[in-house]
Design a protein around this motif. Structure first.
Motif, PDB file in Angstrom:
ATOM      1  N   LEU A  64      24.566  84.903  38.347  1.00 17.89           N
ATOM      2  CA  LEU A  64      25.055  84.780  39.764  1.00 17.89           C
ATOM      3  C   LEU A  64      25.581  82.822  39.961  1.00 17.89           C
ATOM      4  O   LEU A  64      27.030  82.727  39.243  1.00 17.89           O
ATOM      5  CB  LEU A  64      25.071  84.733  40.858  1.00 17.89           C
ATOM      6  N   GLY A  65      24.524  82.293  38.653  1.00 18.16           N
ATOM      7  CA  GLY A  65      25.238  81.176  38.185  1.00 18.16           C
ATOM      8  C   GLY A  65      26.464  81.265  37.044  1.00 18.16           C
ATOM      9  O   GLY A  65      26.508  79.945  36.782  1.00 18.16           O
ATOM     10  N   LEU A  66      25.863  82.357  36.012  1.00 22.45           N
ATOM     11  CA  LEU A  66      27.291  82.477  34.508  1.00 22.45           C
ATOM     12  C   LEU A  66      28.599  82.840  35.121  1.00 22.45           C
ATOM     13  O   LEU A  66      29.419  82.856  34.595  1.00 22.45           O
ATOM     14  CB  LEU A  66      26.343  83.345  33.867  1.00 22.45           C
ATOM     15  N   PHE A  67      28.472  83.610  36.529  1.00 21.09           N
ATOM     16  CA  PHE A  67      29.515  83.992  36.808  1.00 21.09           C
ATOM     17  C   PHE A  67      30.273  83.055  37.475  1.00 21.09           C
ATOM     18  O   PHE A  67      31.700  82.827  36.846  1.00 21.09           O
ATOM     19  CB  PHE A  67      29.636  85.041  38.386  1.00 21.09           C
ATOM     20  N   TYR A  68      29.573  81.856  38.455  1.00 22.46           N
ATOM     21  CA  TYR A  68      30.456  80.609  38.550  1.00 22.46           C
ATOM     22  C   TYR A  68      30.939  80.164  37.535  1.00 22.46           C
ATOM     23  O   TYR A  68      32.011  79.632  37.224  1.00 22.46           O
ATOM     24  CB  TYR A  68      29.411  80.105  39.551  1.00 22.46           C
ATOM     25  N   LEU A  69      29.391  79.306  36.548  1.00 22.31           N
ATOM     26  CA  LEU A  69      29.738  78.740  35.371  1.00 22.31           C
ATOM     27  C   LEU A  69      31.076  79.574  34.680  1.00 22.31           C
ATOM     28  O   LEU A  69      32.130  78.913  34.175  1.00 22.31           O
ATOM     29  CB  LEU A  69      29.369  78.723  35.176  1.00 22.31           C
ATOM     30  N   GLY A  70      30.813  80.318  34.141  1.00 20.85           N
ATOM     31  CA  GLY A  70      32.163  81.665  33.706  1.00 20.85           C
ATOM     32  C   GLY A  70      33.876  81.468  34.057  1.00 20.85           C
ATOM     33  O   GLY A  70      34.061  81.567  32.778  1.00 20.85           O
ATOM     34  N   LEU A 107      42.238  81.691  30.361  1.00 19.38           N
ATOM     35  CA  LEU A 107      41.908  82.827  29.940  1.00 19.38           C
ATOM     36  C   LEU A 107      41.767  83.744  31.538  1.00 19.38           C
ATOM     37  O   LEU A 107      41.318  82.527  32.345  1.00 19.38           O
ATOM     38  CB  LEU A 107      40.433  82.404  29.229  1.00 19.38           C
ATOM     39  N   PRO A 108      41.661  84.995  31.601  1.00 16.28           N
ATOM     40  CA  PRO A 108      41.608  85.718  32.724  1.00 16.28           C
ATOM     41  C   PRO A 108      39.913  84.972  33.404  1.00 16.28           C
ATOM     42  O   PRO A 108      39.016  85.950  32.746  1.00 16.28           O
ATOM     43  CB  PRO A 108      42.230  86.848  32.202  1.00 16.28           C
ATOM     44  N   LYS A 109      40.283  84.826  33.922  1.00 12.05           N
ATOM     45  CA  LYS A 109      38.991  84.148  35.137  1.00 12.05           C
ATOM     46  C   LYS A 109      38.104  86.594  34.689  1.00 12.05           C
ATOM     47  O   LYS A 109      37.052  86.209  35.275  1.00 12.05           O
ATOM     48  CB  LYS A 109      39.207  84.150  36.475  1.00 12.05           C
ATOM     49  N   ARG A 110      38.831  87.484  35.263  1.00 11.69           N
ATOM     50  CA  ARG A 110      38.778  88.532  35.002  1.00 11.69           C
ATOM     51  C   ARG A 110      37.628  89.015  34.533  1.00 11.69           C
ATOM     52  O   ARG A 110      37.036  89.763  34.076  1.00 11.69           O
ATOM     53  CB  ARG A 110      39.149  89.834  35.437  1.00 11.69           C
ATOM     54  N   SER A 111      37.638  88.048  32.899  1.00 15.95           N
ATOM     55  CA  SER A 111      37.078  88.461  31.912  1.00 15.95           C
ATOM     56  C   SER A 111      35.644  88.317  32.195  1.00 15.95           C
ATOM     57  O   SER A 111      34.663  89.263  31.373  1.00 15.95           O
ATOM     58  CB  SER A 111      37.778  87.894  30.639  1.00 15.95           C
ATOM     59  N   PHE A 118      29.272  90.569  33.252  1.00 12.99           N
ATOM     60  CA  PHE A 118      28.800  90.571  34.319  1.00 12.99           C
ATOM     61  C   PHE A 118      28.371  92.461  34.968  1.00 12.99           C
ATOM     62  O   PHE A 118      27.571  91.999  35.749  1.00 12.99           O
ATOM     63  CB  PHE A 118      29.639  90.229  35.853  1.00 12.99           C
ATOM     64  N   LEU A 119      29.306  92.726  34.848  1.00 12.19           N
ATOM     65  CA  LEU A 119      28.946  94.549  34.991  1.00 12.19           C
ATOM     66  C   LEU A 119      29.146  95.580  33.646  1.00 12.19           C
ATOM     67  O   LEU A 119      29.569  96.391  33.478  1.00 12.19           O
ATOM     68  CB  LEU A 119      30.784  95.028  35.650  1.00 12.19           C
ATOM     69  N   ASN A 120      28.684  95.062  32.475  1.00 21.35           N
ATOM     70  CA  ASN A 120      28.321  95.426  31.399  1.00 21.35           C
ATOM     71  C   ASN A 120      27.144  96.466  31.768  1.00 21.35           C
ATOM     72  O   ASN A 120      26.391  95.945  31.901  1.00 21.35           O
ATOM     73  CB  ASN A 120      28.222  94.682  30.187  1.00 21.35           C
ATOM     74  N   PRO A 121      27.517  97.387  30.663  1.00 20.94           N
ATOM     75  CA  PRO A 121      25.900  98.055  31.377  1.00 20.94           C
ATOM     76  C   PRO A 121      24.720  97.700  30.687  1.00 20.94           C
ATOM     77  O   PRO A 121      23.921  97.829  31.301  1.00 20.94           O
ATOM     78  CB  PRO A 121      26.240  99.852  30.900  1.00 20.94           C
ATOM     79  N   LEU A 122      24.930  97.066  30.059  1.00 23.88           N
ATOM     80  CA  LEU A 122      24.045  96.975  28.665  1.00 23.88           C
ATOM     81  C   LEU A 122      23.430  95.286  29.211  1.00 23.88           C
ATOM     82  O   LEU A 122      22.110  94.992  29.857  1.00 23.88           O
ATOM     83  CB  LEU A 122      24.413  96.401  27.522  1.00 23.88           C
ATOM     84  N   PHE A 159      34.332  84.622  25.953  1.00 24.87           N
ATOM     85  CA  PHE A 159      35.204  83.054  25.848  1.00 24.87           C
ATOM     86  C   PHE A 159      36.325  83.421  24.252  1.00 24.87           C
ATOM     87  O   PHE A 159      37.193  82.431  23.482  1.00 24.87           O
ATOM     88  CB  PHE A 159      34.888  81.627  25.625  1.00 24.87           C
ATOM     89  N   SER A 160      36.513  84.668  23.676  1.00 27.22           N
ATOM     90  CA  SER A 160      37.502  85.046  22.889  1.00 27.22           C
ATOM     91  C   SER A 160      37.573  86.300  22.655  1.00 27.22           C
ATOM     92  O   SER A 160      38.088  86.874  23.567  1.00 27.22           O
ATOM     93  CB  SER A 160      36.630  85.061  21.385  1.00 27.22           C
ATOM     94  N   ASN A 161      38.814  86.556  21.652  1.00 29.31           N
ATOM     95  CA  ASN A 161      39.367  87.811  21.643  1.00 29.31           C
ATOM     96  C   ASN A 161      39.399  88.742  21.246  1.00 29.31           C
ATOM     97  O   ASN A 161      39.866  89.371  20.854  1.00 29.31           O
ATOM     98  CB  ASN A 161      41.407  87.113  21.149  1.00 29.31           C
ATOM     99  N   TYR A 162      37.667  88.631  20.635  1.00 27.67           N
ATOM    100  CA  TYR A 162      36.575  89.396  19.936  1.00 27.67           C
ATOM    101  C   TYR A 162      36.630  90.758  20.233  1.00 27.67           C
ATOM    102  O   TYR A 162      35.479  90.097  21.198  1.00 27.67           O
ATOM    103  CB  TYR A 162      36.241  88.941  18.628  1.00 27.67           C
ATOM    104  N   THR A 163      36.302  91.902  20.346  1.00 33.60           N
ATOM    105  CA  THR A 163      36.338  93.091  20.940  1.00 33.60           C
ATOM    106  C   THR A 163      34.393  92.969  19.706  1.00 33.60           C
ATOM    107  O   THR A 163      34.424  94.343  20.511  1.00 33.60           O
ATOM    108  CB  THR A 163      37.287  93.959  21.105  1.00 33.60           C
ATOM    109  N   TYR A 164      34.086  93.146  19.017  1.00 33.09           N
ATOM    110  CA  TYR A 164      33.059  93.613  18.386  1.00 33.09           C
ATOM    111  C   TYR A 164      32.021  93.351  19.728  1.00 33.09           C
ATOM    112  O   TYR A 164      31.001  94.430  19.586  1.00 33.09           O
ATOM    113  CB  TYR A 164      33.244  93.125  16.704  1.00 33.09           C
TER     114      TYR A 164
END
Length: 351
Positions: free
Chosen positions: A64-70, A79-83, A88-92, A292-297
């Motif tokens: 939750l703290g990372l969500f806020y700071l992120g 950058l879009p905040k939805r990123s 936050f919802l990554n299955p891994l 925070f980047s445009n990298y998808t890898y």
């Protein structure tokens, strides 16, 4: 130490269920990480389930703290905040951190906090945060060289060792050391130092799981030597990793926060490419920085690395060459394309 020496409730169950590999080696957790284990004993000293619940609550609070700071950092970089949901919802992240109680999320919270304080030019708080992050997981230790070119630059952005620039770096280093002292005072026990060094060395000379470049080197070594050369490789791999990290640091020479984050992502990626052991939860760090980047890898890797779970299903934990080739073939392909051939401008730019 025998089980009879334990005074921990349910110690026998813990010892039996942790598996033979963990049971026969000393802990590799840094002191701040172990502090969280101590906290669980305060609130739930007689129940494994209770301790698990407390650890899970701590990890969720960190998320939750990372969500806020992120979101604040994403806003700073326009950058879009939805990123943030890519993490936050990554299955891994949900499975390995919240589910399996790995502490990469807490480490990331303090790492991102350190970056946030750098933006605010609150260098003392930044140094404290990055030191706590290292005290949770040693991985951010690899990022410390990145602060050298970041601080040692004049108004024109050129590298300078003048005192007014060197003083910022020296102050930062001193704060890191002073912050670390209370946490690492336990290292004053020579037996603890010896045992800890021995455990860390296992990652280079004994453990191997889901490696990429290492597996190629091992295959070549077996052809010429007739046996697994991991102990030989392990003696040189730390040196190779250090040289690689220093080359990346001083070749890139980050001059602002945007470049610092990009270089950190490249640096940690290189480390994992060279590692003998890459467990799925390790990639959480790349996912956290990658938003925070445009990298998808990093996100593609976070999906593909779940293929390594196949190894856990094998009685002898034998890895599949086909699965390794599939995972890293795609990851390296996307990585090389994005680093060397992608024409779109980088979306991460500091204001």
């Amino acid at each position: 130490m025998s089980l009879g020496d334990f005074s921990i409730p349910q110690a026998k169950e813990l010892f039996q269920e942790m598996g033979s590999l963990s049971a026969k080696n000393y802990s590799n957790y840094p002191p701040v990480n172990q502090l969280f284990f101590f906290i669980t004993t305060i609130f739930s000293s007689k129940s494994i389930l209770g301790s698990v619940l407390i650890l899970r609550i701590i990890i969720i609070l960190a998320d939750l703290g990372l969500f806020y700071l992120g979101r604040k950092l994403l806003s700073y970089f326009s950058l879009p905040k939805r990123s943030i949901y890519l993490y936050f919802l990554n299955p891994l992240i949900l499975i390995e951190l919240t589910g399996n109680l790995h502490f990469e999320g807490i480490m990331l919270l303090f790492m991102i906090w350190s970056i946030y304080f750098l933006i605010l030019k609150k260098y003392t708080f930044s140094a404290i945060a990055i030191t706590i992050s290292i005290g949770i997981k040693l991985l951010p230790l690899l990022l410390l060289p990145l602060f050298i070119p970041f601080f040692l630059q004049n108004k024109d952005g050129k590298f300078s060792i003048e005192w007014k620039y060197s003083k910022r770096l020296l102050t930062y280093i001193c704060v890191c050391i002073l912050t670390a002292l209370p946490f690492f005072i336990i290292f004053s026990d020579i037996n603890f130092v010896t045992n800890y060094k021995q455990t860390i060395a296992l990652w280079f000379t004994h453990f191997e799981f889901n490696g990429s470049i290492y597996n190629i080197v091992k295959w070549i070594g077996k052809l010429h030597l007739g046996y697994n050369p991991i102990r030989i490789i392990g003696k040189f791999s730390p040196l190779i990793i250090c040289i690689t990290l220093l080359v990346i640091t001083f070749y890139k020479k980050p001059k602002n926060i945007a470049q610092w984050i990009n270089t950190a992502l490249l640096l940690l990626t290189s480390y994992f490419f060279l590692s003998t052991t890459v467990h799925p939860w390790y990639i959480a760090t790349l996912v956290g920085i990658g938003i925070f980047s445009n990298y998808t890898y990093p996100f593609i890797w976070s999906a593909l690395i779940t293929l390594s779970y196949y190894t856990y299903s094998q009685p002898d934990f034998k890895e599949s060459t086909l699965i390794l080739a599939l995972e890293y073939g795609i990851v390296y392909g996307v990585f090389i394309w994005e680093i060397f051939y992608k024409k779109s401008p980088h979306r991460l730019e500091a204001k």
